[in-house]
Design a protein around this motif. Structure first.
Motif, PDB file in Angstrom:
ATOM      1  N   LYS A 111      35.037 -29.330 -41.975  1.00 48.05           N
ATOM      2  CA  LYS A 111      33.997 -29.484 -40.954  1.00 48.05           C
ATOM      3  C   LYS A 111      34.084 -28.307 -39.984  1.00 48.05           C
ATOM      4  O   LYS A 111      35.184 -27.934 -39.553  1.00 48.05           O
ATOM      5  N   CYS A 112      32.924 -27.728 -39.690  1.00 50.50           N
ATOM      6  CA  CYS A 112      32.871 -26.551 -38.821  1.00 50.50           C
ATOM      7  C   CYS A 112      32.809 -27.017 -37.370  1.00 50.50           C
ATOM      8  O   CYS A 112      32.013 -27.882 -37.027  1.00 50.50           O
ATOM      9  N   LYS A 113      33.644 -26.378 -36.518  1.00 49.00           N
ATOM     10  CA  LYS A 113      33.623 -26.735 -35.084  1.00 49.00           C
ATOM     11  C   LYS A 113      32.399 -26.152 -34.407  1.00 49.00           C
ATOM     12  O   LYS A 113      31.966 -26.635 -33.374  1.00 49.00           O
ATOM     13  N   GLY A 114      31.875 -25.083 -34.979  1.00 52.58           N
ATOM     14  CA  GLY A 114      30.705 -24.421 -34.380  1.00 52.58           C
ATOM     15  C   GLY A 114      29.435 -25.237 -34.558  1.00 52.58           C
ATOM     16  O   GLY A 114      28.784 -25.617 -33.593  1.00 52.58           O
ATOM     17  N   CYS A 115      29.075 -25.508 -35.835  1.00 53.34           N
ATOM     18  CA  CYS A 115      27.786 -26.159 -36.091  1.00 53.34           C
ATOM     19  C   CYS A 115      27.949 -27.626 -36.469  1.00 53.34           C
ATOM     20  O   CYS A 115      26.949 -28.302 -36.708  1.00 53.34           O
ATOM     21  N   ARG A 116      29.152 -28.126 -36.513  1.00 55.01           N
ATOM     22  CA  ARG A 116      29.448 -29.531 -36.809  1.00 55.01           C
ATOM     23  C   ARG A 116      29.033 -29.943 -38.216  1.00 55.01           C
ATOM     24  O   ARG A 116      28.887 -31.118 -38.502  1.00 55.01           O
ATOM     25  N   VAL A 152      35.325 -19.678 -43.895  1.00 56.32           N
ATOM     26  CA  VAL A 152      34.063 -19.143 -43.387  1.00 56.32           C
ATOM     27  C   VAL A 152      33.016 -20.229 -43.577  1.00 56.32           C
ATOM     28  O   VAL A 152      32.780 -20.687 -44.695  1.00 56.32           O
ATOM     29  N   CYS A 153      32.405 -20.651 -42.485  1.00 58.84           N
ATOM     30  CA  CYS A 153      31.396 -21.715 -42.586  1.00 58.84           C
ATOM     31  C   CYS A 153      30.163 -21.161 -43.300  1.00 58.84           C
ATOM     32  O   CYS A 153      29.573 -20.173 -42.848  1.00 58.84           O
ATOM     33  N   PRO A 154      29.753 -21.774 -44.419  1.00 59.75           N
ATOM     34  CA  PRO A 154      28.586 -21.249 -45.140  1.00 59.75           C
ATOM     35  C   PRO A 154      27.275 -21.543 -44.419  1.00 59.75           C
ATOM     36  O   PRO A 154      26.245 -20.989 -44.773  1.00 59.75           O
ATOM     37  N   HIS A 155      27.326 -22.405 -43.395  1.00 61.51           N
ATOM     38  CA  HIS A 155      26.095 -22.739 -42.668  1.00 61.51           C
ATOM     39  C   HIS A 155      25.839 -21.751 -41.535  1.00 61.51           C
ATOM     40  O   HIS A 155      24.734 -21.284 -41.363  1.00 61.51           O
ATOM     41  N   CYS A 156      26.879 -21.446 -40.728  1.00 63.93           N
ATOM     42  CA  CYS A 156      26.653 -20.593 -39.563  1.00 63.93           C
ATOM     43  C   CYS A 156      27.491 -19.313 -39.592  1.00 63.93           C
ATOM     44  O   CYS A 156      27.312 -18.442 -38.753  1.00 63.93           O
ATOM     45  N   GLY A 157      28.406 -19.189 -40.552  1.00 68.00           N
ATOM     46  CA  GLY A 157      29.158 -17.944 -40.699  1.00 68.00           C
ATOM     47  C   GLY A 157      30.369 -17.816 -39.790  1.00 68.00           C
ATOM     48  O   GLY A 157      31.015 -16.762 -39.770  1.00 68.00           O
TER      49      GLY A 157
HETATM   50 ZN   LIG Z   1      29.302 -23.743 -39.043  1.00 69.67          ZN
END
Ligand SMILES: [Zn+2]
Length: 331
Positions: free
Chosen positions: A59-64, A30-35
């Motif tokens: 590394k999150c693919k959503g928010c990079r 779970v990305c802690p930046h964008c969820g």
């Molecule tokens: Zn993210």
């Protein structure tokens, strides 16, 4: 899970980190930046690249953005290796009467200051969820006093007797800290550090934690009666040496809450020796947590605690005494 298996399985920090990742993200990262869930990948060094990649970075693919498993938890910014954290968690969860920072310092070879900070961060993680359901059914309420020297009105005639009107004289409990505990019979406990045991102070705590339909049992203290009125309330008269009686098939006693207090006091007297009043609420959270998870194994309890580390940060500066005025105690 026991200390031996933790030492064998998690001698490597990376193994401990993978364990935390599995515990924290059972259904994918779970990305802690964008969820965003399950859309992150582990960063690895590119072929031929000279710059190394820190282990455990995702590394999150959503928010990079990049993150690790400790982001947004009590472990964030800690220089203590995660396997040492894991052992501390296990010691804290498996010691019935708690474990002191000195003990952790000696057993795990971290400095006393680090050990102290670790156990306080873990205590903070055990804090009750503010939105937890109210306690219901049969609920026992009682107060106790912790710390300070016992002052008897017999040997010190200037000390005020219990129940006497406060004048200029110190009360028997003046140098002690009051703890109010609410126990649902065969269920959970919630304990609170209160500045003074008065009906006005206690009523909001009871209203927040106890369901309006619950049957409340206390000893014969009049303060608690004032705070509970007009709810259903039974009193057991300890002064008359009555510790339990049956009324219409209902056992009227406060033995559950007394049992919790005896465990708490044995911990504070036997393990910690001294508990500062500004940190008392965190020790109470720790004892509440162990009591509320008493019916499971030490390993399961440790995993429950790991499940509570997210969304909590406790900075060293926040734990120091405030310079301006007295520390505000928990309600
Ligand atoms: Zn993210």
């Amino acid at each position: 899970m026991n200390l031996k298996s933790i030492a064998a399985q998690f001698s490597d920090v990376n193994a401990a980190r993978e364990f935390f990742e599995k515990q924290r993200w059972p259904g994918g990262t779970v990305c802690p930046h964008c969820g965003v869930i399950g859309e992150s990948y582990r960063l690895t060094a590119k072929e031929g690249s000279k710059s190394p990649v820190r282990p455990g970075v995702w590394k999150c693919k959503g928010c990079r953005k990049q993150f690790t498993v400790t982001k947004g938890t009590i472990f964030e910014d800690s220089h203590i290796p995660l396997n040492t954290w894991l052992m501390t968690i296990h010691l804290l969860c498996s010691s019935k009467k708690g474990v002191s920072a000195h003990q952790i310092h000696r057993m795990l070879g971290v400095t006393y200051k680090s050990a102290w900070f670790m156990v306080h961060r873990l205590r903070y993680a055990t804090t009750q969820d503010p939105l937890a359901a109210q306690l219901g059914g049969t609920v026992e309420v009682d107060e106790t006093y912790i710390g300070g020297k016992r002052r008897s009105s017999k040997c010190l005639p200037h000390v005020q007797k219990l129940g006497e009107r406060p004048k200029d004289r110190p009360a028997i409990t003046d140098n002690k800290q009051a703890v109010l505990a609410i126990v649902q019979r065969n269920g959970d406990v919630r304990s609170h550090h209160v500045q003074r045991v008065t009906a006005k102070n206690i009523r909001p705590i009871l209203d927040h934690n106890i369901s309006p339909t619950a049957t409340i049992m206390t000893d014969s203290g009049t303060v608690l009666h004032g705070a509970i009125h007009p709810r259903v309330h039974h009193q057991v008269n300890h002064q008359e040496k009555e510790f339990g009686r049956y009324e219409n098939g209902l056992c009227i006693t406060t033995n559950s809450v007394e049992g919790f207090f005896s465990l708490l006091k044995r911990g504070i007297n036997g393990t910690f020796h001294h508990v500062s009043k500004q940190h008392l609420h965190r020790y109470l959270a720790e004892f509440d947590f162990r009591y509320n998870n008493r019916k499971i194994t030490d390993g399961e309890r440790s995993c429950r605690l790991i499940g509570k580390v997210s969304g909590k940060r406790l900075m060293y500066k926040d734990m120091m005494p405030k310079k301006d005025g007295p520390t505000i105690l928990q309600a």
